[in-house]
Design an enzyme around this catalytic site. Structure first.
Site, PDB file in Angstrom:
ATOM      1  N   HIS A   1      46.825  43.706  39.940  1.00  0.00           N
ATOM      2  CA  HIS A   1      47.136  42.796  41.314  1.00  0.00           C
ATOM      3  C   HIS A   1      47.090  41.434  41.105  1.00  0.00           C
ATOM      4  O   HIS A   1      46.180  41.119  40.368  1.00  0.00           O
ATOM      5  CB  HIS A   1      46.284  43.465  42.515  1.00  0.00           C
ATOM      6  CG  HIS A   1      46.643  44.975  42.873  1.00  0.00           C
ATOM      7  ND1 HIS A   1      46.120  45.711  43.976  1.00  0.00           N
ATOM      8  CD2 HIS A   1      47.756  45.668  42.305  1.00  0.00           C
ATOM      9  CE1 HIS A   1      46.960  46.662  44.002  1.00  0.00           C
ATOM     10  NE2 HIS A   1      47.682  46.832  43.224  1.00  0.00           N
TER      11      HIS A   1
ATOM     12  N   GLU B   1      45.348  39.347  42.977  1.00  0.00           N
ATOM     13  CA  GLU B   1      43.904  38.867  43.250  1.00  0.00           C
ATOM     14  C   GLU B   1      43.153  39.140  41.928  1.00  0.00           C
ATOM     15  O   GLU B   1      42.071  38.257  41.449  1.00  0.00           O
ATOM     16  CB  GLU B   1      43.385  39.757  44.345  1.00  0.00           C
ATOM     17  CG  GLU B   1      43.985  39.628  45.760  1.00  0.00           C
ATOM     18  CD  GLU B   1      45.160  40.725  46.108  1.00  0.00           C
ATOM     19  OE1 GLU B   1      45.703  41.091  44.945  1.00  0.00           O
ATOM     20  OE2 GLU B   1      45.226  40.995  47.109  1.00  0.00           O
TER      21      GLU B   1
ATOM     22  N   CYS C   1      43.776  44.830  49.038  1.00  0.00           N
ATOM     23  CA  CYS C   1      43.609  46.224  49.086  1.00  0.00           C
ATOM     24  C   CYS C   1      41.882  46.615  48.936  1.00  0.00           C
ATOM     25  O   CYS C   1      41.295  45.348  48.361  1.00  0.00           O
ATOM     26  CB  CYS C   1      44.490  47.077  48.224  1.00  0.00           C
ATOM     27  SG  CYS C   1      43.647  46.862  46.307  1.00  0.00           S
TER      28      CYS C   1
ATOM     29  N   CYS D   1      41.043  44.997  45.519  1.00  0.00           N
ATOM     30  CA  CYS D   1      40.902  43.536  45.299  1.00  0.00           C
ATOM     31  C   CYS D   1      39.794  43.077  46.182  1.00  0.00           C
ATOM     32  O   CYS D   1      39.069  42.197  45.951  1.00  0.00           O
ATOM     33  CB  CYS D   1      42.114  43.085  45.456  1.00  0.00           C
ATOM     34  SG  CYS D   1      43.460  43.385  44.356  1.00  0.00           S
TER      35      CYS D   1
END
Lengths: 140, 140
Positions: free
Chosen positions: A49, A51, A79, A82
Site C-alpha cells: 500500500h 502508506e 486501512c 497502514c
C-alpha cells in the site's frame, strides 16, 4: 497543514495504472522526504500500500523507524494495516482525503484512540473521491 | 494444525538479538515456504515485524499477493498492522502462541470478525510466553 502536498498526492495518484489510485507523501520540515503509490497488483506484495511504501522509504532515509517530526498526506483514509504502521512510526499528523467507511482505520475501527498521531480527514475530499470514483467506474 | 511448526518458530525466536523475540512461519502443503523474525530494531523499518516479512517472502515466492492455501504460525498474537495484512493475504488459518491483550488484532481489536482467515490462539502458549518473559526480564 499544507494543501499543496495533498494536491501533489492527487496528481501522483492519477498516474497509477492497474492498482486502486492512492498516493501517500511524508513531509519533514516542509519538504517531501518520501512519496509512494499503491502497488499491490503491480508488485504482487499484499503489503505494498502507498502508506507502507512511504514509511519504508522514510525509515531508510532517516535510518530510524521513528518518524516523530514527520507528517503524512494520503489521498484515502488508511486501512488498519497502514493506520497501525503510521502510529507505530510516531507520525505527528496524518492528513487524509477520502473517508473509507468500510475499512477505515479511524472511521470504522477507531484505531487511533490512544495514539500520539493526530488525524485530520477530508482534505481536498471532493477531488480525492473523484479519482477513486473514476477508477471504479472504469472497472464496471 | 501441526505443533511442530510452532516449535520451529519458538526455536528461531530464541535466536533473535536486540528485537522482541517473535517468529512467524508460513506453511503450504505441509511445507515451510517462508520464515522470518521480528527485525524492527535491527533494520530500522517500522513495518519489519515477523509476520509482514514472512508475507513478503511468501508473496515473492508464489508471485501472488493472495496466499489462499497457506497457514501462518506465529509465536505472539499479531498487532493490527500484521493482522490486517494476514487477512488481506487470505491466509487460511492463523495459529498464534501468546495472547496480546494490550495490542492484539484479535484479543483487543476484534479485527478478524469479518475475515475468511480462521484464528486459533494459545498454541504452545506457555513456551511462547516464556520467551517473551525472559526477554523483558533481561531488559529490566
Amino acid at each position: 497543514m499544507n494543501k499543496d502536498f495533498m494536491q501533489r498526492a492527487l496528481e501522483e495518484a492519477k498516474k497509477v495504472i492497474i492498482d486502486v489510485p492512492i498516493c501517500a507523501i511524508i513531509v519533514k520540515d516542509g519538504e517531501i522526504i518520501s512519496l509512494a503509490v499503491n502497488e499491490r497488483e503491480k508488485t504482487g506484495f499484499v503489503t505494498s500500500h502507498a502508506e507502507i511504501l512511504t514509511l519504508n522509504i522514510a525509515n531508510k532515509k532517516l535510518n530510524n523507524w521513528r518518524l516523530n517530526d514527520c507528517d503524512m498526506y494520503v489521498t484515502l483514509e488508511p486501512c488498519p494495516m497502514c493506520g497501525w504502521a503510521i502510529q507505530n512510526a510516531r507520525i505527528k499528523n496524518l492528513y487524509f482525503g477520502s473517508y473509507d467507511h468500510n475499512y477505515g482505520a479511524i472511521s470504522t475501527y477507531n484505531l487511533f484512540k490512544n495514539s500520539s498521531t493526530k488525524v485530520f480527514g477530508g482534505i481536498l475530499e471532493k477531488e480525492c473521491d473523484e479519482i477513486l470514483k473514476n477508477y471504479f467506474d472504469k472497472l464496471r
